[in-house]
Design a protein around this motif. Structure first.
Motif, PDB file in Angstrom:
ATOM      1  N   HIS A  59      36.603 -53.019 -33.868  1.00 28.36           N
ATOM      2  CA  HIS A  59      35.235 -52.505 -34.008  1.00 28.36           C
ATOM      3  C   HIS A  59      34.955 -52.126 -35.463  1.00 28.36           C
ATOM      4  O   HIS A  59      33.832 -52.319 -35.959  1.00 28.36           O
ATOM      5  CB  HIS A  59      35.026 -51.304 -33.090  1.00 28.36           C
ATOM      6  CG  HIS A  59      35.321 -51.581 -31.648  1.00 28.36           C
ATOM      7  ND1 HIS A  59      34.599 -52.496 -30.908  1.00 28.36           N
ATOM      8  CD2 HIS A  59      36.281 -51.096 -30.825  1.00 28.36           C
ATOM      9  CE1 HIS A  59      35.092 -52.543 -29.681  1.00 28.36           C
ATOM     10  NE2 HIS A  59      36.111 -51.711 -29.609  1.00 28.36           N
ATOM     11  N   ALA A  60      35.960 -51.598 -36.125  1.00 31.26           N
ATOM     12  CA  ALA A  60      35.801 -51.280 -37.547  1.00 31.26           C
ATOM     13  C   ALA A  60      35.519 -52.541 -38.340  1.00 31.26           C
ATOM     14  O   ALA A  60      34.677 -52.552 -39.247  1.00 31.26           O
ATOM     15  CB  ALA A  60      37.063 -50.596 -38.068  1.00 31.26           C
ATOM     16  N   VAL A  61      36.200 -53.634 -37.996  1.00 30.32           N
ATOM     17  CA  VAL A  61      35.984 -54.918 -38.690  1.00 30.32           C
ATOM     18  C   VAL A  61      34.570 -55.420 -38.448  1.00 30.32           C
ATOM     19  O   VAL A  61      33.851 -55.797 -39.383  1.00 30.32           O
ATOM     20  CB  VAL A  61      37.012 -55.966 -38.213  1.00 30.32           C
ATOM     21  CG1 VAL A  61      36.716 -57.324 -38.865  1.00 30.32           C
ATOM     22  CG2 VAL A  61      38.429 -55.522 -38.540  1.00 30.32           C
ATOM     23  N   GLY A 127      36.019 -45.492 -37.089  1.00 26.65           N
ATOM     24  CA  GLY A 127      34.873 -44.829 -36.495  1.00 26.65           C
ATOM     25  C   GLY A 127      34.844 -43.371 -36.913  1.00 26.65           C
ATOM     26  O   GLY A 127      35.809 -42.851 -37.496  1.00 26.65           O
ATOM     27  N   GLN A 128      33.762 -42.706 -36.607  1.00 25.54           N
ATOM     28  CA  GLN A 128      33.641 -41.296 -36.946  1.00 25.54           C
ATOM     29  C   GLN A 128      34.631 -40.469 -36.124  1.00 25.54           C
ATOM     30  O   GLN A 128      34.797 -40.681 -34.937  1.00 25.54           O
ATOM     31  CB  GLN A 128      32.212 -40.808 -36.683  1.00 25.54           C
ATOM     32  CG  GLN A 128      31.187 -41.419 -37.620  1.00 25.54           C
ATOM     33  CD  GLN A 128      29.768 -40.989 -37.307  1.00 25.54           C
ATOM     34  OE1 GLN A 128      29.507 -40.404 -36.262  1.00 25.54           O
ATOM     35  NE2 GLN A 128      28.847 -41.286 -38.200  1.00 25.54           N
ATOM     36  N   GLY A 129      35.296 -39.542 -36.772  1.00 28.19           N
ATOM     37  CA  GLY A 129      36.292 -38.724 -36.092  1.00 28.19           C
ATOM     38  C   GLY A 129      37.588 -39.500 -35.907  1.00 28.19           C
ATOM     39  O   GLY A 129      37.824 -40.514 -36.553  1.00 28.19           O
ATOM     40  N   GLY A 130      38.429 -39.016 -35.023  1.00 26.03           N
ATOM     41  CA  GLY A 130      39.692 -39.711 -34.785  1.00 26.03           C
ATOM     42  C   GLY A 130      40.868 -38.986 -35.408  1.00 26.03           C
ATOM     43  O   GLY A 130      40.742 -37.900 -35.975  1.00 26.03           O
ATOM     44  N   GLN A 152      30.340 -45.132 -34.511  1.00 30.24           N
ATOM     45  CA  GLN A 152      30.567 -43.917 -33.737  1.00 30.24           C
ATOM     46  C   GLN A 152      30.863 -44.288 -32.291  1.00 30.24           C
ATOM     47  O   GLN A 152      30.404 -45.312 -31.789  1.00 30.24           O
ATOM     48  CB  GLN A 152      29.354 -42.986 -33.805  1.00 30.24           C
ATOM     49  CG  GLN A 152      28.038 -43.631 -33.381  1.00 30.24           C
ATOM     50  CD  GLN A 152      26.867 -42.694 -33.549  1.00 30.24           C
ATOM     51  OE1 GLN A 152      26.961 -41.505 -33.238  1.00 30.24           O
ATOM     52  NE2 GLN A 152      25.753 -43.221 -34.034  1.00 30.24           N
ATOM     53  N   ARG A 153      31.672 -43.476 -31.637  1.00 31.46           N
ATOM     54  CA  ARG A 153      32.046 -43.710 -30.244  1.00 31.46           C
ATOM     55  C   ARG A 153      31.298 -42.705 -29.369  1.00 31.46           C
ATOM     56  O   ARG A 153      31.351 -41.499 -29.623  1.00 31.46           O
ATOM     57  CB  ARG A 153      33.552 -43.537 -30.058  1.00 31.46           C
ATOM     58  CG  ARG A 153      34.397 -44.530 -30.834  1.00 31.46           C
ATOM     59  CD  ARG A 153      35.875 -44.200 -30.714  1.00 31.46           C
ATOM     60  NE  ARG A 153      36.190 -42.958 -31.416  1.00 31.46           N
ATOM     61  CZ  ARG A 153      36.618 -42.902 -32.682  1.00 31.46           C
ATOM     62  NH1 ARG A 153      36.779 -44.010 -33.373  1.00 31.46           N
ATOM     63  NH2 ARG A 153      36.877 -41.749 -33.252  1.00 31.46           N
ATOM     64  N   VAL A 154      30.624 -43.188 -28.338  1.00 35.13           N
ATOM     65  CA  VAL A 154      29.897 -42.292 -27.442  1.00 35.13           C
ATOM     66  C   VAL A 154      30.241 -42.639 -25.996  1.00 35.13           C
ATOM     67  O   VAL A 154      30.654 -43.762 -25.682  1.00 35.13           O
ATOM     68  CB  VAL A 154      28.368 -42.384 -27.652  1.00 35.13           C
ATOM     69  CG1 VAL A 154      27.994 -41.976 -29.069  1.00 35.13           C
ATOM     70  CG2 VAL A 154      27.855 -43.792 -27.364  1.00 35.13           C
ATOM     71  N   LEU A 155      30.095 -41.669 -25.123  1.00 32.18           N
ATOM     72  CA  LEU A 155      30.318 -41.885 -23.697  1.00 32.18           C
ATOM     73  C   LEU A 155      29.108 -42.612 -23.125  1.00 32.18           C
ATOM     74  O   LEU A 155      27.971 -42.158 -23.280  1.00 32.18           O
ATOM     75  CB  LEU A 155      30.505 -40.541 -22.987  1.00 32.18           C
ATOM     76  CG  LEU A 155      30.703 -40.573 -21.473  1.00 32.18           C
ATOM     77  CD1 LEU A 155      31.993 -41.297 -21.115  1.00 32.18           C
ATOM     78  CD2 LEU A 155      30.703 -39.162 -20.909  1.00 32.18           C
TER      79      LEU A 155
END
Length: 246
Positions: A59-61, A127-130, A152-155
């Motif tokens: 996903h970063a790529v 992604g943001q955080g981690g 960013q990762r969201v639910l």
């Protein structure tokens, strides 16, 4: 056996196909949604001067590619695992160093190219955080480390009572989890009525760290695949099936 696949949308097709080839039923419910994020402008300005760029996930790529069409010619490129490496190769980036023993931060830190980094500028695309493990270790080794956070990762928006009841009705007994955050998202979606059932399911996790989280949350059948790759997860599923036959 009926398997629940939980990776973000678009990332489960190959595993679905592989399980079907083994005559194993599976359903898909993404427990994480990937959304674009704009990285800090000061980090963007540092990209051309980077000595090394590390990509934490496919996903970063993908998100990086949507923002930046090319990478600096002089820098070394690293990928946390084979899926990330393959995503980079689709960008025509062929020279990619990848963690081999472990497909995580600890695996990257074992690479010879990342052991002597004093004075080097390193950008971590994520992604943001981690987790902070990789950046902290590289900083201790003398590198100047910065994050380029491109997503960013969201639910996902799922109705708690409906989705957990649906999983149980479908006969799910095995769940593939590829991160600690995904495991916690799973628990957020399980109603109290289904808690006892879900914690009796086989839970496949990618690392000791996520294994500990699962055990602390009360899961009783947790299996460490020692990697989030398809081959690692499939191998672990085979081992579970073998134990059921005994």
């Amino acid at each position: 056996m009926k398997v629940l696949l939980t990776r973000p949308k678009g990332s489960n097709e190959l595993m679905l196909r592989a399980l079907n080839d083994k005559s194993i039923e599976a359903i898909e419910t993404p427990l994480m949604e990937i959304k674009p994020a704009l990285p800090c402008q000061s980090v963007v300005l540092q990209l051309p001067q980077a000595d090394k760029i590390i990509f934490i996930s496919q996903h970063a790529v993908h998100q990086f590619r949507s923002l930046f069409k090319v990478l600096p010619d002089r820098c070394q490129i690293f990928a946390v695992g084979q899926r990330t490496r393959q995503a980079l190769q689709k960008m025509d980036i062929r020279s990619v160093s990848v963690a081999t023993q472990r497909q995580d931060s600890e695996g990257l830190l074992m690479l010879e190219q990342l052991k002597s980094v004093e004075g080097e500028a390193i950008i971590i695309v994520r992604g943001q955080g981690g987790r902070e493990k990789l950046a902290s270790a590289l900083t201790e080794r003398g590198a100047d480390v910065h994050y380029c956070e491109v997503y960013q990762r969201v639910l996902p928006k799922l109705h708690q009572s409906d989705i957990s009841k649906y999983w149980q009705q479908q006969g799910v007994d095995t769940i593939l989890i590829t991160s600690g955050e995904m495991l916690l998202n799973l628990l957020k979606l399980v109603e109290s009525k289904q808690q006892a059932w879900i914690k009796r399911c086989n839970i496949l996790v990618p690392s000791d760290r996520v294994l500990k989280i699962a055990l602390n949350e009360g899961f009783t059948r947790v299996f460490n695949a020692e990697g989030a790759s398809q081959s690692a997860m499939l191998s672990t599923i085979d081992k579970i099936i073998d134990t059921l036959k005994e």
